[in-house]
Scaffold this motif. Structure first.
Motif, PDB file in Angstrom:
ATOM      1  N   LEU A  41      36.221  33.116  43.633  1.00  0.00           N
ATOM      2  CA  LEU A  41      37.338  33.189  42.700  1.00  0.00           C
ATOM      3  C   LEU A  41      37.562  34.664  42.376  1.00  0.00           C
ATOM      4  N   MET A  42      38.756  35.159  42.661  1.00  0.00           N
ATOM      5  CA  MET A  42      39.063  36.570  42.450  1.00  0.00           C
ATOM      6  C   MET A  42      40.114  36.710  41.344  1.00  0.00           C
ATOM      7  N   PRO A  43      39.910  37.630  40.415  1.00  0.00           N
ATOM      8  CA  PRO A  43      40.808  37.731  39.254  1.00  0.00           C
ATOM      9  C   PRO A  43      42.101  38.470  39.544  1.00  0.00           C
ATOM     10  N   ASN A  44      43.089  38.168  38.735  1.00  0.00           N
ATOM     11  CA  ASN A  44      44.330  38.931  38.665  1.00  0.00           C
ATOM     12  C   ASN A  44      44.378  39.606  37.298  1.00  0.00           C
ATOM     13  N   VAL A  45      45.208  40.603  37.175  1.00  0.00           N
ATOM     14  CA  VAL A  45      45.240  41.364  35.924  1.00  0.00           C
ATOM     15  C   VAL A  45      46.677  41.679  35.527  1.00  0.00           C
ATOM     16  N   LEU A  46      46.915  41.687  34.232  1.00  0.00           N
ATOM     17  CA  LEU A  46      48.199  42.109  33.685  1.00  0.00           C
ATOM     18  C   LEU A  46      48.118  43.601  33.419  1.00  0.00           C
ATOM     19  N   VAL A  47      48.844  44.376  34.208  1.00  0.00           N
ATOM     20  CA  VAL A  47      48.842  45.828  34.048  1.00  0.00           C
ATOM     21  C   VAL A  47      50.262  46.304  33.761  1.00  0.00           C
ATOM     22  N   VAL A  48      50.345  47.428  33.062  1.00  0.00           N
ATOM     23  CA  VAL A  48      51.652  48.010  32.750  1.00  0.00           C
ATOM     24  C   VAL A  48      51.640  49.496  33.040  1.00  0.00           C
ATOM     25  N   SER A  49      52.830  50.019  33.256  1.00  0.00           N
ATOM     26  CA  SER A  49      53.015  51.452  33.426  1.00  0.00           C
ATOM     27  C   SER A  49      52.768  52.163  32.101  1.00  0.00           C
ATOM     28  N   ASN A  50      52.218  53.365  32.167  1.00  0.00           N
ATOM     29  CA  ASN A  50      52.039  54.148  30.945  1.00  0.00           C
ATOM     30  C   ASN A  50      53.372  54.445  30.262  1.00  0.00           C
ATOM     31  N   ALA A  51      54.443  54.433  31.044  1.00  0.00           N
ATOM     32  CA  ALA A  51      55.762  54.730  30.490  1.00  0.00           C
ATOM     33  C   ALA A  51      56.235  53.661  29.517  1.00  0.00           C
ATOM     34  N   LEU A  52      55.661  52.452  29.609  1.00  0.00           N
ATOM     35  CA  LEU A  52      56.102  51.372  28.722  1.00  0.00           C
ATOM     36  C   LEU A  52      55.585  51.553  27.299  1.00  0.00           C
ATOM     37  N   PRO A  78      21.840  37.891  47.138  1.00  0.00           N
ATOM     38  CA  PRO A  78      22.082  38.905  46.095  1.00  0.00           C
ATOM     39  C   PRO A  78      23.097  39.970  46.480  1.00  0.00           C
ATOM     40  N   ASP A  79      23.076  40.416  47.764  1.00  0.00           N
ATOM     41  CA  ASP A  79      24.007  41.477  48.145  1.00  0.00           C
ATOM     42  C   ASP A  79      25.452  41.003  48.117  1.00  0.00           C
ATOM     43  N   LEU A  80      25.680  39.733  48.493  1.00  0.00           N
ATOM     44  CA  LEU A  80      27.039  39.195  48.453  1.00  0.00           C
ATOM     45  C   LEU A  80      27.495  38.998  47.011  1.00  0.00           C
ATOM     46  N   LYS A  81      26.597  38.510  46.169  1.00  0.00           N
ATOM     47  CA  LYS A  81      26.932  38.361  44.751  1.00  0.00           C
ATOM     48  C   LYS A  81      27.302  39.706  44.140  1.00  0.00           C
ATOM     49  N   ALA A  82      26.532  40.734  44.488  1.00  0.00           N
ATOM     50  CA  ALA A  82      26.783  42.072  43.939  1.00  0.00           C
ATOM     51  C   ALA A  82      28.129  42.610  44.415  1.00  0.00           C
ATOM     52  N   ARG A  83      28.448  42.363  45.698  1.00  0.00           N
ATOM     53  CA  ARG A  83      29.731  42.837  46.240  1.00  0.00           C
ATOM     54  C   ARG A  83      30.894  42.166  45.525  1.00  0.00           C
ATOM     55  N   ALA A 115      31.909  30.743  44.370  1.00  0.00           N
ATOM     56  CA  ALA A 115      32.323  29.417  43.890  1.00  0.00           C
ATOM     57  C   ALA A 115      31.784  28.360  44.852  1.00  0.00           C
ATOM     58  N   THR A 116      30.657  27.782  44.501  1.00  0.00           N
ATOM     59  CA  THR A 116      30.035  26.780  45.353  1.00  0.00           C
ATOM     60  C   THR A 116      30.357  25.385  44.821  1.00  0.00           C
ATOM     61  N   VAL A 117      31.121  24.622  45.596  1.00  0.00           N
ATOM     62  CA  VAL A 117      31.453  23.251  45.205  1.00  0.00           C
ATOM     63  C   VAL A 117      31.347  22.357  46.437  1.00  0.00           C
ATOM     64  N   SER A 118      31.312  21.073  46.225  1.00  0.00           N
ATOM     65  CA  SER A 118      31.246  20.118  47.329  1.00  0.00           C
ATOM     66  C   SER A 118      32.588  20.059  48.061  1.00  0.00           C
ATOM     67  N   PRO A 119      32.589  19.575  49.294  1.00  0.00           N
ATOM     68  CA  PRO A 119      33.862  19.402  49.999  1.00  0.00           C
ATOM     69  C   PRO A 119      34.837  18.516  49.235  1.00  0.00           C
ATOM     70  N   ALA A 120      34.330  17.448  48.620  1.00  0.00           N
ATOM     71  CA  ALA A 120      35.212  16.553  47.858  1.00  0.00           C
ATOM     72  C   ALA A 120      35.823  17.269  46.664  1.00  0.00           C
ATOM     73  N   ALA A 121      35.028  18.088  45.984  1.00  0.00           N
ATOM     74  CA  ALA A 121      35.533  18.827  44.831  1.00  0.00           C
ATOM     75  C   ALA A 121      36.568  19.865  45.264  1.00  0.00           C
ATOM     76  N   PHE A 122      36.340  20.483  46.417  1.00  0.00           N
ATOM     77  CA  PHE A 122      37.312  21.447  46.934  1.00  0.00           C
ATOM     78  C   PHE A 122      38.621  20.744  47.285  1.00  0.00           C
ATOM     79  N   GLY A 123      38.519  19.568  47.885  1.00  0.00           N
ATOM     80  CA  GLY A 123      39.730  18.803  48.206  1.00  0.00           C
ATOM     81  C   GLY A 123      40.509  18.428  46.958  1.00  0.00           C
ATOM     82  N   ALA A 124      39.793  18.020  45.903  1.00  0.00           N
ATOM     83  CA  ALA A 124      40.456  17.684  44.643  1.00  0.00           C
ATOM     84  C   ALA A 124      41.105  18.919  44.027  1.00  0.00           C
TER      85      ALA A 124
END
Length: 264
Positions: free
Chosen positions: A64-75, A220-225, A234-243
């Motif tokens: 799961l990768m986040p998105n962010v609300l960013v604004v220009s300094n000019a605002l 650990p290295d993948l978690k850190a990255r 995000a580890t879920v079952s195939p059924a949970a991913f389908g849902a």
């Protein structure tokens, strides 16, 4: 055993996903799917050549990768609440950029407009890079991109980070509120990524692949990255991913409709 990576870009990922859907269901052809290819595209493309539910096998989520609300300094706003108040008081006046019509950077803002009862003016670009460049320059005022493309600009002060799109605050920015906390209840938007295969992959093969994905995500290295980029495994079952895919298709359909985006 060798692995061949076949990058097939185009049509918002639809071309590569279609190839995966048409492959032999033996477990040897898998693909990376995400919110765009699996949840948005069914509403965005009237003639989409695959049905994510009927033609694909969900194997497992990756991250799961986040998105962010960013604004220009000019605002010249310093908080998400102030930004929302400003946008409500100036309908169709504040410009926001996106990577193009129907992109997640477009739909994330439309989703905000729907839940926050405000109206911004859309300026689509050919990719997120040009839009971010124009945001830094002040030609547009705001965006909701993924965190990674704007991380350095936030840290350097060239962009103002007002809120994060996730359900909870990010460990990287513990003092930055979620968009929901900033006065938009129910807003949550992550760029989820998962593994899919053609329809009909044997359940034993799916279970084995899911278990191997979970084992890899526990390294650990993948978690850190992922953590460095604000993401989480995000580890879920195939059924949970389908849902999850079904729920996301239903959630994004009215957003795509409200956006007016349609790609023939």
């Amino acid at each position: 055993q060798p692995v061949v990576v076949d990058n097939r870009g185009g049509a918002g990922g639809a071309i590569g996903t279609e190839l995966a859907a048409r492959a032999a269901a033996d477990g040897y052809t898998i693909a990376i799917g995400h919110v765009g290819t699996l949840a948005v595209n069914p509403s965005l493309y009237p003639k989409l050549a695959y049905d994510p539910v009927r033609d694909l096998t969900p194997i497992g989520l990756l991250a799961l990768m986040p998105n962010v609300l960013v604004v220009s300094n000019a605002l010249q706003v310093k908080s998400a609440r102030d930004f929302i108040a400003m946008a409500r008081s100036r309908p169709n006046d504040i410009l926001y950029g996106s990577a193009g019509r129907g992109s997640t950077t477009h739909l994330g803002v439309v989703y905000l407009e729907m839940l926050a009862n405000l109206k911004l003016r859309h300026v689509p670009y050919k990719g997120a890079g040009p839009a971010i460049t124009e945001l830094i320059a002040g030609s547009i005022s705001t965006m909701i991109p993924g965190l990674l493309p704007v991380m350095l600009h936030i840290k350097s002060g060239r962009l103002q980070l007002l809120a994060v799109s996730t359900r909870s605050r990010l460990p990287l920015f513990p003092d930055v509120p979620t968009i929901a906390e900033a006065g938009v209840p129910g807003y949550e938007f992550t760029n989820w990524i998962g593994v899919i295969g053609p329809a009909g992959v044997p359940s034993t093969t799916v279970s084995r692949l899911n278990a191997e994905i979970a084992r890899a995500l526990d390294q650990p290295d993948l978690k850190a990255r992922l953590a460095m980029e604000g993401g989480e495994p995000a580890t879920v079952s195939p059924a949970a991913f389908g849902a999850h895919i079904k729920a996301e298709i239903a959630r994004w359909a009215p957003v795509v409709k409200a956006s007016g985006a349609r790609i023939e």
